[in-house]
Design a protein around this motif. Structure first.
Motif, PDB file in Angstrom:
ATOM      1  N   GLY A 193       0.791  -1.002  -0.085  1.00 24.94           N
ATOM      2  CA  GLY A 193       0.029  -0.081  -0.023  1.00 24.94           C
ATOM      3  C   GLY A 193       0.752   1.151  -0.106  1.00 24.94           C
ATOM      4  N   LEU A 194       1.965   1.292   0.599  1.00 21.86           N
ATOM      5  CA  LEU A 194       2.803   2.455   0.763  1.00 21.86           C
ATOM      6  C   LEU A 194       3.489   2.540  -0.579  1.00 21.86           C
ATOM      7  CD1 LEU A 194       4.433   1.960   4.555  1.00 21.86           C
ATOM      8  CD2 LEU A 194       2.635   3.382   3.580  1.00 21.86           C
ATOM      9  N   GLU A 195       3.521   1.689  -1.509  1.00 22.48           N
ATOM     10  CA  GLU A 195       4.039   1.887  -2.719  1.00 22.48           C
ATOM     11  C   GLU A 195       3.246   3.161  -3.409  1.00 22.48           C
ATOM     12  OE1 GLU A 195       4.434  -1.761  -5.212  1.00 22.48           O
ATOM     13  OE2 GLU A 195       5.957  -2.261  -3.556  1.00 22.48           O
ATOM     14  N   ASP A 196       2.108   3.515  -2.960  1.00 23.99           N
ATOM     15  CA  ASP A 196       1.208   4.512  -3.471  1.00 23.99           C
ATOM     16  C   ASP A 196       1.758   5.845  -2.958  1.00 23.99           C
ATOM     17  OD1 ASP A 196      -0.598   6.427  -4.127  1.00 23.99           O
ATOM     18  OD2 ASP A 196      -2.425   5.139  -4.173  1.00 23.99           O
ATOM     19  N   PRO A 197       1.965   6.820  -3.542  1.00 27.77           N
ATOM     20  CA  PRO A 197       2.871   8.212  -2.747  1.00 27.77           C
ATOM     21  C   PRO A 197       1.576   8.657  -2.002  1.00 27.77           C
ATOM     22  CG  PRO A 197       3.407   7.882  -5.268  1.00 27.77           C
ATOM     23  CD  PRO A 197       2.404   6.921  -4.952  1.00 27.77           C
ATOM     24  N   LYS A 198       0.267   8.576  -2.472  1.00 29.74           N
ATOM     25  CA  LYS A 198      -0.730   9.162  -1.399  1.00 29.74           C
ATOM     26  C   LYS A 198      -0.674   8.776  -0.131  1.00 29.74           C
ATOM     27  CE  LYS A 198      -3.461  11.100  -5.338  1.00 29.74           C
ATOM     28  NZ  LYS A 198      -4.681  11.032  -5.978  1.00 29.74           N
ATOM     29  N   VAL A 199      -0.651   7.063  -0.208  1.00 29.96           N
ATOM     30  CA  VAL A 199      -0.682   6.517   0.970  1.00 29.96           C
ATOM     31  C   VAL A 199       0.523   6.727   1.858  1.00 29.96           C
ATOM     32  CG1 VAL A 199      -1.150   4.160   2.064  1.00 29.96           C
ATOM     33  CG2 VAL A 199      -2.218   4.885  -0.089  1.00 29.96           C
ATOM     34  N   LEU A 200       1.559   6.665   1.234  1.00 27.02           N
ATOM     35  CA  LEU A 200       2.646   6.984   1.898  1.00 27.02           C
ATOM     36  C   LEU A 200       2.654   8.268   2.504  1.00 27.02           C
ATOM     37  CD1 LEU A 200       5.647   6.043   2.967  1.00 27.02           C
ATOM     38  CD2 LEU A 200       6.500   7.130   0.880  1.00 27.02           C
ATOM     39  N   SER A 201       2.399   9.317   1.770  1.00 30.62           N
ATOM     40  CA  SER A 201       2.229  10.606   2.428  1.00 30.62           C
ATOM     41  C   SER A 201       1.240  10.509   3.705  1.00 30.62           C
ATOM     42  CB  SER A 201       1.894  11.487   1.435  1.00 30.62           C
ATOM     43  OG  SER A 201       1.678  12.906   1.995  1.00 30.62           O
ATOM     44  N   ARG A 202       0.107  10.205   3.624  1.00 31.61           N
ATOM     45  CA  ARG A 202      -0.889  10.147   4.570  1.00 31.61           C
ATOM     46  C   ARG A 202      -0.210   9.274   5.887  1.00 31.61           C
ATOM     47  NH1 ARG A 202      -4.492   5.960   5.710  1.00 31.61           N
ATOM     48  NH2 ARG A 202      -4.273   5.065   3.752  1.00 31.61           N
ATOM     49  N   ALA A 203       0.296   8.287   5.599  1.00 31.61           N
ATOM     50  CA  ALA A 203       1.084   7.417   6.628  1.00 31.61           C
ATOM     51  C   ALA A 203       1.951   8.258   7.448  1.00 31.61           C
ATOM     52  CB  ALA A 203       1.804   6.298   6.414  1.00 31.61           C
ATOM     53  N   LEU A 204       2.998   9.038   6.898  1.00 27.53           N
ATOM     54  CA  LEU A 204       4.262   9.725   7.519  1.00 27.53           C
ATOM     55  C   LEU A 204       3.214  10.939   8.003  1.00 27.53           C
ATOM     56  CD1 LEU A 204       6.755   9.761   4.634  1.00 27.53           C
ATOM     57  CD2 LEU A 204       6.733   8.439   6.903  1.00 27.53           C
ATOM     58  N   ARG A 205       2.075  11.495   7.442  1.00 30.36           N
ATOM     59  CA  ARG A 205       1.603  12.683   8.069  1.00 30.36           C
ATOM     60  C   ARG A 205       1.047  12.166   9.445  1.00 30.36           C
ATOM     61  NH1 ARG A 205       1.166  17.409  10.144  1.00 30.36           N
ATOM     62  NH2 ARG A 205      -1.202  18.207  10.264  1.00 30.36           N
ATOM     63  N   MET A 206       0.649  10.916   9.547  1.00 30.40           N
ATOM     64  CA  MET A 206      -0.141  10.470  11.094  1.00 30.40           C
ATOM     65  C   MET A 206       1.178  10.164  11.802  1.00 30.40           C
ATOM     66  SD  MET A 206      -3.347  10.026  10.568  1.00 30.40           S
ATOM     67  CE  MET A 206      -3.283  11.660   9.767  1.00 30.40           C
ATOM     68  N   VAL A 207       2.208   9.697  11.501  1.00 34.79           N
ATOM     69  CA  VAL A 207       3.329   9.642  12.177  1.00 34.79           C
ATOM     70  C   VAL A 207       3.689  10.885  12.750  1.00 34.79           C
ATOM     71  CG1 VAL A 207       5.682   9.046  12.358  1.00 34.79           C
ATOM     72  CG2 VAL A 207       4.197   7.663  11.224  1.00 34.79           C
ATOM     73  N   GLU A 208       3.694  11.889  11.940  1.00 30.09           N
ATOM     74  CA  GLU A 208       4.212  13.259  12.487  1.00 30.09           C
ATOM     75  C   GLU A 208       2.915  13.799  13.724  1.00 30.09           C
ATOM     76  OE1 GLU A 208       4.037  15.610   9.068  1.00 30.09           O
ATOM     77  OE2 GLU A 208       5.998  15.111   8.285  1.00 30.09           O
ATOM     78  N   LEU A 209       1.884  13.418  13.459  1.00 28.93           N
ATOM     79  CA  LEU A 209       0.777  13.806  14.228  1.00 28.93           C
ATOM     80  C   LEU A 209       0.708  13.108  15.569  1.00 28.93           C
ATOM     81  CD1 LEU A 209      -2.129  14.414  11.795  1.00 28.93           C
ATOM     82  CD2 LEU A 209      -0.962  16.101  13.095  1.00 28.93           C
ATOM     83  N   GLY A 210       1.608  11.747  15.773  1.00 23.84           N
ATOM     84  CA  GLY A 210       1.902  11.202  16.941  1.00 23.84           C
ATOM     85  C   GLY A 210       1.477   9.524  16.856  1.00 23.84           C
ATOM     86  N   GLU A 211       0.898   8.951  15.487  1.00 20.24           N
ATOM     87  CA  GLU A 211       0.698   7.723  15.487  1.00 20.24           C
ATOM     88  C   GLU A 211       1.911   6.856  15.439  1.00 20.24           C
ATOM     89  OE1 GLU A 211      -2.644   5.717  12.477  1.00 20.24           O
ATOM     90  OE2 GLU A 211      -0.337   5.833  11.704  1.00 20.24           O
ATOM     91  N   GLN A 212       1.541   5.941  16.078  1.00 17.02           N
ATOM     92  CA  GLN A 212       2.682   4.743  16.254  1.00 17.02           C
ATOM     93  C   GLN A 212       2.292   3.846  14.936  1.00 17.02           C
ATOM     94  OE1 GLN A 212       3.187   2.937  19.919  1.00 17.02           O
ATOM     95  NE2 GLN A 212       1.970   4.576  20.916  1.00 17.02           N
ATOM     96  N   ALA A 213       3.263   4.003  13.943  1.00 18.63           N
ATOM     97  CA  ALA A 213       3.078   3.154  12.730  1.00 18.63           C
ATOM     98  C   ALA A 213       4.179   2.323  12.603  1.00 18.63           C
ATOM     99  CB  ALA A 213       3.077   4.061  11.566  1.00 18.63           C
TER     100      ALA A 213
END
Length: 333
Positions: free
Chosen positions: A186-206
């Motif tokens: 899923g992270l091979e999709d740039p939009k999905v990767l961008s969303r995941a990294l944004r969640m990490v910045e907000l405090g998600e444990q990924a």
């Protein structure tokens, strides 16, 4: 001033704010008398309120218990406590009682739901059909979260990501723990990767796994949402599972996957890595194939492998695995 007011239209008594903190009409009247005539004593307060000495004595004991009066001391008899202090104390006490009652309600609700399930096992699951119905269930489950939300994220993505991103961001702002396991495919999709990294910045444990078994949301270990269908042609259908052995099993499945997954993080020391190198270490840590990493970075496979070799040389690593371990030790991922 008495504890009730009157509706001039219907002549019916309206509750005074004092009633909300457990002060009766007569007790409020007596407290007002003590405030206005602090030196009158029990006999004087009885005259001011039109009550008997016995009634005044009983009311004084209640006001002492409520913290509105202070007991006699060497300086004199009963005295009123500053209303600003006393009333705040009453409010805090009521808030504590309300919180305890709310906690009791949750415990009773658990027993209530368990009883319903014994009588009618079909209540264990609820089917939501269509994007709108599922979005409503997602919003409800995020809103009811109290401790933790656990998420499996994997393709295909049939609905817009924005609503769930907003719900997760609000969740993190409320101090709720959020843990997500993403499929590397899923992270091979740039939009999905961008969303995941944004969640990490907000405090998600990924964390990342090469593949994730299914889409899944588990809230507080007792409510779960998972899809029943996964194809566009078949529509969008999901099931909500209430607290049961099923939700406990789904939570255990998530915990097992969490132990095996690789953290998806950010480089801790910006001074050691360039922006491209920081992204490279994240993508490598996510377990992506070289082709997908090269596509994300906008470089050729040859350039990518040269950069990986340079990082390996910098860290003295002889393999990709060793590179990942040493980068993790330095806080790069």
């Amino acid at each position: 001033m008495v504890n009730t007011a009157y509706d001039t239209a219907g002549q019916t008594p309206a509750a005074s704010p004092w009633a909300a903190v457990g002060v009766s009409a007569f007790d409020e009247l007596l407290y007002q008398a003590v405030l206005n005539q602090p030196d009158a004593g029990a006999a004087g307060w009885a005259l001011l309120t039109g009550a008997s000495p016995a009634q005044v004595h009983e009311a004084c004991n209640r006001l002492l218990t409520l913290g509105l009066l202070q007991p006699p001391d060497s300086m004199g008899g009963l005295r009123a406590i500053d209303p600003r202090v006393a009333i705040r104390g009453l409010i805090r006490r009521r808030e504590t009682e309300s919180e305890l009652l709310a906690a009791t309600a949750e415990q009773m609700a658990t027993a209530y739901e368990a009883g319903l399930l014994r009588e009618e096992p079909s209540r264990l699951v609820e089917v939501a059909s269509g994007e709108g119905a599922i979005a409503a269930r997602l919003e409800e489950m995020y809103a009811r979260a109290e401790h933790e939300v656990c998420l499996f994220d994997t393709p295909p993505y049939l609905a817009p990501a924005a609503p769930q991103v907003d719900l997760q961001a609000d969740l993190l702002n409320r101090g709720i723990v959020s843990r997500g396991i993403y499929a590397a495919t899923g992270l091979e999709d740039p939009k999905v990767l961008s969303r995941a990294l944004r969640m990490v910045e907000l405090g998600e444990q990924a964390r990342v796994l090469p593949s994730v078994p299914l889409k899944l949301l588990v809230v507080d270990g007792c409510r779960a949402l998972l899809p029943l269908t996964a194809s566009v042609a078949g529509g969008y259908c999901a099931v909500v599972v209430w607290h049961s052995a099923v939700t406990e099993a789904l939570q255990k499945l998530f915990e097992l996957a969490w132990q095996q997954a690789t953290p998806l993080g950010q480089a801790a020391d910006d001074s050691e890595l360039s922006e491209n190198e920081r992204m490279l270490t994240r993508l490598l840590a996510a377990g992506m194939k070289d082709e997908a990493v090269a596509r994300h970075l906008g470089v050729s496979l040859r350039t990518l492998r040269r950069r990986v070799s340079e990082l390996q040389e910098r860290l003295g690593a002889t393999s990709r695995f060793q590179l990942g371990m040493r980068a993790s030790q330095r806080g790069w991922v």
